[in-house]
Motif scaffolding. Structure first.
Motif, PDB file in Angstrom:
ATOM      1  N   VAL A  15     -45.265 -68.774   5.123  1.00  0.00           N
ATOM      2  CA  VAL A  15     -44.773 -69.017   3.768  1.00  0.00           C
ATOM      3  C   VAL A  15     -44.880 -67.717   2.993  1.00  0.00           C
ATOM      4  O   VAL A  15     -45.901 -67.025   3.035  1.00  0.00           O
ATOM      5  N   ARG A  16     -43.810 -67.368   2.254  1.00  0.00           N
ATOM      6  CA  ARG A  16     -43.801 -66.172   1.419  1.00  0.00           C
ATOM      7  C   ARG A  16     -43.318 -66.568   0.036  1.00  0.00           C
ATOM      8  O   ARG A  16     -42.366 -67.370  -0.093  1.00  0.00           O
ATOM      9  N   ALA A  17     -43.945 -66.019  -0.989  1.00  0.00           N
ATOM     10  CA  ALA A  17     -43.553 -66.389  -2.341  1.00  0.00           C
ATOM     11  C   ALA A  17     -43.652 -65.195  -3.267  1.00  0.00           C
ATOM     12  O   ALA A  17     -44.628 -64.426  -3.236  1.00  0.00           O
ATOM     13  N   LEU A  18     -42.630 -65.014  -4.093  1.00  0.00           N
ATOM     14  CA  LEU A  18     -42.602 -64.007  -5.141  1.00  0.00           C
ATOM     15  C   LEU A  18     -42.472 -64.734  -6.475  1.00  0.00           C
ATOM     16  O   LEU A  18     -41.607 -65.603  -6.641  1.00  0.00           O
ATOM     17  N   GLU A  19     -43.333 -64.381  -7.421  1.00  0.00           N
ATOM     18  CA  GLU A  19     -43.308 -65.031  -8.741  1.00  0.00           C
ATOM     19  C   GLU A  19     -43.291 -63.978  -9.834  1.00  0.00           C
ATOM     20  O   GLU A  19     -44.089 -63.039  -9.814  1.00  0.00           O
ATOM     21  N   ILE A  20     -42.356 -64.125 -10.764  1.00  0.00           N
ATOM     22  CA  ILE A  20     -42.270 -63.232 -11.909  1.00  0.00           C
ATOM     23  C   ILE A  20     -42.336 -64.087 -13.175  1.00  0.00           C
ATOM     24  O   ILE A  20     -41.468 -64.939 -13.390  1.00  0.00           O
ATOM     25  N   ALA A  21     -43.379 -63.886 -13.958  1.00  0.00           N
ATOM     26  CA  ALA A  21     -43.576 -64.679 -15.167  1.00  0.00           C
ATOM     27  C   ALA A  21     -43.515 -63.763 -16.384  1.00  0.00           C
ATOM     28  O   ALA A  21     -44.181 -62.727 -16.433  1.00  0.00           O
ATOM     29  N   THR A  22     -42.704 -64.132 -17.351  1.00  0.00           N
ATOM     30  CA  THR A  22     -42.642 -63.414 -18.608  1.00  0.00           C
ATOM     31  C   THR A  22     -43.096 -64.351 -19.722  1.00  0.00           C
ATOM     32  O   THR A  22     -42.755 -65.548 -19.716  1.00  0.00           O
ATOM     33  N   ALA A  23     -43.856 -63.828 -20.676  1.00  0.00           N
ATOM     34  CA  ALA A  23     -44.401 -64.659 -21.745  1.00  0.00           C
ATOM     35  C   ALA A  23     -44.209 -63.986 -23.094  1.00  0.00           C
ATOM     36  O   ALA A  23     -44.491 -62.791 -23.248  1.00  0.00           O
ATOM     37  N   PHE A  24     -43.720 -64.759 -24.036  1.00  0.00           N
ATOM     38  CA  PHE A  24     -43.595 -64.323 -25.427  1.00  0.00           C
ATOM     39  C   PHE A  24     -44.679 -65.019 -26.215  1.00  0.00           C
ATOM     40  O   PHE A  24     -44.691 -66.247 -26.334  1.00  0.00           O
ATOM     41  N   LEU A  25     -45.639 -64.261 -26.753  1.00  0.00           N
ATOM     42  CA  LEU A  25     -46.797 -64.815 -27.444  1.00  0.00           C
ATOM     43  C   LEU A  25     -46.594 -64.779 -28.938  1.00  0.00           C
ATOM     44  O   LEU A  25     -46.067 -63.801 -29.504  1.00  0.00           O
ATOM     45  N   PHE A  26     -47.041 -65.839 -29.599  1.00  0.00           N
ATOM     46  CA  PHE A  26     -46.943 -65.900 -31.057  1.00  0.00           C
ATOM     47  C   PHE A  26     -48.043 -66.778 -31.642  1.00  0.00           C
ATOM     48  O   PHE A  26     -48.797 -67.395 -30.903  1.00  0.00           O
TER      49      PHE A  26
END
Length: 305
Positions: free
Chosen positions: A294-305
């Motif tokens: 199993v191979r997994a790539l994760e890209i998470a972007t977050a806008f904080l307020f």
């Protein structure tokens, strides 16, 4: 035969559209009271194993691409930090075998909506922004849960579905120990571990002719060693383990329980006070499945307020 094929095809798909997407490094990092964020997480997963559908061994390949928008808010819960979370996976998947026995993919569709919460038990006080900046971290323990509702796209006549047509509950105990003078220490280092358990309700309308498909609980743990490299960059070494999840069709066990161990790494970038990115990759180093990986790539972007 159809039941066995369907269960084989959906076993890895549930890792994303069900409850088995690992949370990753610093997912339970302390946050000040009132902090909110809107996140967009893109997950690309590939799974390979050797399966036998009665006519000999074949190599099967599963690919899943999911984008999950989510909202998170932190608040004061009896003096400790509490967090609520809601999200909705959207994506598609394909499943094929080397001999062409199966070659199928899904349209872009909705997965199962989830709602969750976290409550700090030890070392996780509710803090204002000023208190958070000055807080010297140490040992932290929380309790967390997520409930996935059967709201996703599902059709029992299709081999692959992003929706699972069952309720899924994940419970975990995130713990960490931090070394640093404050939460914004440019040399902050954390040691994190999160044991978890996942339980599933029955699918009363499965593909393949069975009346009911059930799934045993899955147990696992993920761990991370993270470190800041200045105020804008952090990195982590990651480990993930899971076991269980055997499926049954009309009470007949299918012998498809899985045990997987994966290792990976994470890079975190704080691009501004209100915008951050986390990039993670993991790959299995042990799988109980024949020739499984199993191979997994994760890209998470977050806008904080």
């Amino acid at each position: 035969m159809l039941v066995r094929i369907a269960l084989a095809a959906s076993a890895s798909l549930a890792m994303i559209s069900g409850a088995l997407s690992f949370d990753g490094a610093r997912a339970y990092h302390l946050r000040p009271e009132g902090a909110s964020d809107l996140s967009l997480t893109t997950t690309l997963l590939g799974a390979t194993e050797t399966v036998n559908f009665g006519g000999g061994d074949e190599t099967s390949d599963l690919g899943v691409g999911v984008v999950t928008p989510s909202y998170r808010h932190t608040f004061n819960l009896m003096g400790n930090a509490g967090t609520i979370l809601i999200g909705l996976p959207l994506g598609s998947a394909f499943y094929s075998t080397s001999a062409g026995t199966i070659d199928v993919d899904t349209d872009f569709a909705q997965g199962d909506m989830f709602i969750g919460g976290v409550w700090g038990l030890v070392g996780a006080p509710s803090m204002s922004v000023m208190e958070y900046v000055q807080y010297k971290p140490g040992f932290q323990a929380s309790v967390a849960a997520r409930l996935f509702a059967p709201t996703g796209d599902y059709d029992s006549s299709r081999l692959l579905n992003l929706g699972q047509n069952r309720w899924t509950l994940e419970a975990s105990l995130p713990m960490s120990y931090a070394l640093g003078e404050s939460m914004i220490d440019p040399n902050l280092m954390t040691f994190e571990v999160r044991p978890f358990a996942v339980v599933f309700s029955d699918n009363d309308d499965p593909f393949g002719g069975a009346d009911v498909a059930s799934k045993d609980p899955i147990f696992g743990v993920e761990g991370h060693i993270t470190r800041n490299f200045g105020n804008s960059v952090w990195a982590a070494l990651d480990g993930y383990y899971e076991t269980g999840g055997e499926t049954s069709a009309d009470g007949v066990a299918q012998g498809d329980a899985r045990e997987n161990l994966s290792l990976g790494a994470t890079l975190g970038l704080v691009l501004s006070p209100s915008y951050a990115v986390r990039i993670s990759y993991r790959e299995s180093v042990y799988s109980s499945a024949q020739d499984g990986s199993v191979r997994a790539l994760e890209i998470a972007t977050a806008f904080l307020f």
